[in-house]
Design a protein around this motif. Structure first.
Motif, PDB file in Angstrom:
ATOM      1  N   VAL A 214      -4.467 -26.334   7.230  1.00 42.07           N
ATOM      2  CA  VAL A 214      -4.031 -25.301   8.182  1.00 42.07           C
ATOM      3  C   VAL A 214      -2.599 -24.849   7.862  1.00 42.07           C
ATOM      4  CG1 VAL A 214      -3.467 -24.845  10.594  1.00 42.07           C
ATOM      5  CG2 VAL A 214      -5.566 -26.066  10.021  1.00 42.07           C
ATOM      6  N   LEU A 215      -1.718 -25.797   7.605  1.00 41.81           N
ATOM      7  CA  LEU A 215      -0.329 -25.455   7.302  1.00 41.81           C
ATOM      8  C   LEU A 215      -0.215 -24.662   6.007  1.00 41.81           C
ATOM      9  CD1 LEU A 215       1.445 -28.808   8.295  1.00 41.81           C
ATOM     10  CD2 LEU A 215       1.371 -26.661   9.591  1.00 41.81           C
ATOM     11  N   LEU A 216      -0.983 -25.054   4.986  1.00 44.38           N
ATOM     12  CA  LEU A 216      -0.975 -24.311   3.728  1.00 44.38           C
ATOM     13  C   LEU A 216      -1.498 -22.894   3.927  1.00 44.38           C
ATOM     14  CD1 LEU A 216      -2.316 -27.076   1.308  1.00 44.38           C
ATOM     15  CD2 LEU A 216      -0.035 -26.058   1.228  1.00 44.38           C
ATOM     16  N   SER A 217      -2.478 -22.739   4.808  1.00 41.91           N
ATOM     17  CA  SER A 217      -3.064 -21.414   5.053  1.00 41.91           C
ATOM     18  C   SER A 217      -2.074 -20.463   5.699  1.00 41.91           C
ATOM     19  CB  SER A 217      -4.307 -21.545   5.941  1.00 41.91           C
ATOM     20  OG  SER A 217      -5.341 -22.233   5.263  1.00 41.91           O
ATOM     21  N   GLN A 218      -1.089 -21.012   6.401  1.00 38.04           N
ATOM     22  CA  GLN A 218      -0.088 -20.154   7.039  1.00 38.04           C
ATOM     23  C   GLN A 218       0.786 -19.430   6.014  1.00 38.04           C
ATOM     24  OE1 GLN A 218      -0.436 -19.776  10.374  1.00 38.04           O
ATOM     25  NE2 GLN A 218      -2.144 -21.174   9.946  1.00 38.04           N
ATOM     26  N   LEU A 219       0.750 -19.898   4.776  1.00 34.71           N
ATOM     27  CA  LEU A 219       1.560 -19.282   3.726  1.00 34.71           C
ATOM     28  C   LEU A 219       0.861 -18.086   3.082  1.00 34.71           C
ATOM     29  CD1 LEU A 219       2.861 -22.556   2.009  1.00 34.71           C
ATOM     30  CD2 LEU A 219       4.015 -21.152   3.732  1.00 34.71           C
ATOM     31  N   THR A 220      -0.368 -17.797   3.505  1.00 38.06           N
ATOM     32  CA  THR A 220      -1.101 -16.640   2.978  1.00 38.06           C
ATOM     33  C   THR A 220      -1.603 -15.805   4.148  1.00 38.06           C
ATOM     34  OG1 THR A 220      -3.344 -17.559   2.995  1.00 38.06           O
ATOM     35  CG2 THR A 220      -1.927 -18.156   1.140  1.00 38.06           C
ATOM     36  N   HIS A 221      -1.839 -14.516   3.908  1.00 39.60           N
ATOM     37  CA  HIS A 221      -2.377 -13.674   4.980  1.00 39.60           C
ATOM     38  C   HIS A 221      -3.900 -13.658   4.979  1.00 39.60           C
ATOM     39  CE1 HIS A 221      -1.700 -10.920   1.503  1.00 39.60           C
ATOM     40  NE2 HIS A 221      -2.869 -10.421   1.866  1.00 39.60           N
ATOM     41  N   HIS A 222      -4.518 -14.233   3.944  1.00 40.35           N
ATOM     42  CA  HIS A 222      -5.983 -14.339   3.905  1.00 40.35           C
ATOM     43  C   HIS A 222      -6.451 -15.706   4.370  1.00 40.35           C
ATOM     44  CE1 HIS A 222      -6.895 -10.528   2.073  1.00 40.35           C
ATOM     45  NE2 HIS A 222      -6.032 -10.736   1.091  1.00 40.35           N
ATOM     46  N   GLY A 223      -5.595 -16.713   4.277  1.00 40.73           N
ATOM     47  CA  GLY A 223      -6.022 -18.069   4.588  1.00 40.73           C
ATOM     48  C   GLY A 223      -6.664 -18.729   3.382  1.00 40.73           C
ATOM     49  N   LEU A 224      -6.840 -20.036   3.487  1.00 45.20           N
ATOM     50  CA  LEU A 224      -7.435 -20.818   2.393  1.00 45.20           C
ATOM     51  C   LEU A 224      -8.778 -21.403   2.794  1.00 45.20           C
ATOM     52  CD1 LEU A 224      -4.207 -22.791   1.389  1.00 45.20           C
ATOM     53  CD2 LEU A 224      -5.092 -20.711   0.326  1.00 45.20           C
ATOM     54  N   TYR A 225      -9.345 -20.921   3.875  1.00 51.27           N
ATOM     55  CA  TYR A 225     -10.551 -21.521   4.420  1.00 51.27           C
ATOM     56  C   TYR A 225     -11.797 -21.076   3.650  1.00 51.27           C
ATOM     57  CZ  TYR A 225      -7.154 -21.918   8.190  1.00 51.27           C
ATOM     58  OH  TYR A 225      -6.013 -22.166   8.911  1.00 51.27           O
ATOM     59  N   GLY A 226     -12.822 -21.918   3.697  1.00 52.73           N
ATOM     60  CA  GLY A 226     -14.111 -21.568   3.119  1.00 52.73           C
ATOM     61  C   GLY A 226     -14.143 -21.629   1.600  1.00 52.73           C
ATOM     62  N   THR A 227     -15.112 -20.952   1.025  1.00 52.29           N
ATOM     63  CA  THR A 227     -15.350 -21.027  -0.419  1.00 52.29           C
ATOM     64  C   THR A 227     -14.286 -20.296  -1.233  1.00 52.29           C
ATOM     65  OG1 THR A 227     -16.700 -19.020  -0.428  1.00 52.29           O
ATOM     66  CG2 THR A 227     -17.844 -21.100  -0.001  1.00 52.29           C
ATOM     67  N   GLY A 228     -13.617 -19.320  -0.627  1.00 53.94           N
ATOM     68  CA  GLY A 228     -12.655 -18.498  -1.370  1.00 53.94           C
ATOM     69  C   GLY A 228     -13.296 -17.284  -2.007  1.00 53.94           C
ATOM     70  N   TYR A 229     -14.563 -17.019  -1.657  1.00 54.67           N
ATOM     71  CA  TYR A 229     -15.301 -15.903  -2.262  1.00 54.67           C
ATOM     72  C   TYR A 229     -14.603 -14.560  -2.017  1.00 54.67           C
ATOM     73  CZ  TYR A 229     -18.784 -12.160  -2.418  1.00 54.67           C
ATOM     74  OH  TYR A 229     -19.430 -10.984  -2.656  1.00 54.67           O
ATOM     75  N   ALA A 230     -14.238 -14.291  -0.759  1.00 57.37           N
ATOM     76  CA  ALA A 230     -13.648 -12.995  -0.427  1.00 57.37           C
ATOM     77  C   ALA A 230     -12.326 -12.789  -1.159  1.00 57.37           C
ATOM     78  CB  ALA A 230     -13.434 -12.905   1.091  1.00 57.37           C
ATOM     79  N   GLN A 231     -11.505 -13.839  -1.205  1.00 56.82           N
ATOM     80  CA  GLN A 231     -10.211 -13.720  -1.887  1.00 56.82           C
ATOM     81  C   GLN A 231     -10.385 -13.501  -3.377  1.00 56.82           C
ATOM     82  OE1 GLN A 231     -11.182 -16.057   0.279  1.00 56.82           O
ATOM     83  NE2 GLN A 231      -9.476 -16.917   1.453  1.00 56.82           N
TER      84      GLN A 231
END
Length: 396
Positions: A214-231
């Protein structure tokens, strides 16, 4: 985390190491413990919960595990329970699972040969192809004919542009090898500390890993959750909002956190997302080269670095983007990445994790044999009288 440390321990992690271990050990009880319907259903449920909860995991490892389990159970149901036949069904189910996950039939076949069995045997080809065709037909019927990331007409001209092959192969290969090294079990260094801490309190440790994600995801506007397919697709398409500094590094750290927590989930999709982020960073240093081409090379190279399976990485990258023009640079980047990864991580990650499963089985078998030998010696010392009381038989 509690389930994968206790009642459903066989569902832990990717699932591919369990399938490889089941191929290596021709013991029906061992195979049933790893590939039973209970394990397959548990794997599906826990992976779905992990993805719904935002864990940085993929679906392809679980589909390989579930596919191997389903075909293994089906083979036993139809009387094909001998060790050789069961092994062929496990191999075919694994190939079908990967093919269905990405709609990549060729990658499924190559994966079964390169990663699962390590060799090609002619008598297995018919079973593997049949399973892959059946999974492909089902996938086409449900999802239609599609390329996972869409179709990309990317070309990398022969000449100076091939410096991107070297850069992606070396950088992404080393990073992939580092990731593989950090998620392999060990008794020393940070890996040893992780194993000891997780063993003392797996639920609390998993909560800490979730907080880190969760903390790492705050450093991106897309987040790091899930498979990463969309990113990954956004970076590959060079969308305007795709530029996230150090997304590849952050996604890699998120993947490590989820792997350490023991969450059921695969490596392939998250690794492709990491590779896309690293390729985007490398493309900034190569402005004269098509950024999408560099990103695709980064995806292939990082996946090859993690798995140390260059053929599978090459074929899967081509099928995911429906691109044949890049076959030579993709293959060259995958081979370079495999060599660079081996400098950091000597043993391929799936083989290393499978060896842990096999070693635990061998230790348990030796312990049981030692217990029986000790019992036999005790009986002999008592003059043939067992120390266990015998139930008195009642007259009829």
């Amino acid at each position: 985390s509690w389930a994968t440390s206790g009642p459903l321990k066989a569902t832990r992690g990717s699932g591919i190491p369990q399938a490889i271990a089941a191929l290596q050990v021709e013991d029906e009880r061992f195979r049933h413990g790893l590939l039973s319907l209970k394990v397959a259903l548990g794997k599906m449920a826990l992976t779905l919960l992990a993805l719904l909860g935002g864990a940085s995991v993929g679906r392809e490892g679980p589909t390989v595990h579930v596919g191997a389990g389903l075909l293994y159970t089906l083979g036993r149901r139809f009387g094909l329970a001998d060790a050789a036949s069961a092994g062929r069904f496990i191999l075919a189910g694994s190939a079908a699972g990967l093919a269905a996950a990405f709609n990549t039939p060729l990658a499924g076949v190559v994966f079964a040969i390169e990663e699962m069995s390590g060799a090609f045997e002619h008598r297995m080809s018919g079973v593997i192809l049949t399973a892959v065709i059946m999974s492909g037909v089902v996938s086409l019927g449900i999802l239609g004919n599609y390329a996972y990331f869409g179709r990309f007409d990317i070309v990398l001209p022969l000449g100076r542009a091939w410096v991107a092959v070297v850069a992606c192969g070396l950088v992404c290969g080393l990073m992939g090898g580092l990731y593989a090294r950090l998620i392999q079990p060990g008794s020393r260094g940070i890996v040893g500390w992780v194993a000891a801490t997780r063993g003392r309190n797996p639920v609390l440790f998993a909560a800490g890993c979730g907080l880190a994600l969760v903390l790492l995801s705050q450093l991106t506007h897309h987040g790091l959750y899930g498979t990463g397919y969309a990113q990954a697709k956004s970076i590959l398409q060079q969308d305007d909002d795709a530029a996230v500094p150090f997304f590849g590094i952050l996604k890699m750290l998120g993947n490590i956190a989820c792997s350490w927590a023991g969450i059921p989930g695969g490596f392939f999709s998250p690794s492709l997302a990491v590779g896309a982020g690293l390729g985007q960073n490398i493309s900034h240093f190569l402005p004269a080269i098509d950024p999408s081409a560099v990103v695709l090379l980064g995806m292939t190279a990082y996946l090859a670095g993690v798995t140390q399976a260059p053929l599978t990485s090459t074929v899967i990258s081509m099928e995911l983007t429906a691109n044949q023009q890049m076959v030579l640079p993709i293959m060259a980047a995958a081979l370079l990445a495999r060599a660079a990864s081996a400098l950091v991580c000597r043993k391929p990650v799936y083989r290393a994790l499978a060896d842990v499963v096999v070693k635990a089985y061998e230790q348990e078998t030796q312990r049981q044999h030692g217990h029986r030998d000790a019992e036999a010696q005790e009986v002999a010392a008592r003059g043939g009288v067992s120390s266990h009381p015998v139930a008195e038989q009642k007259p009829h």
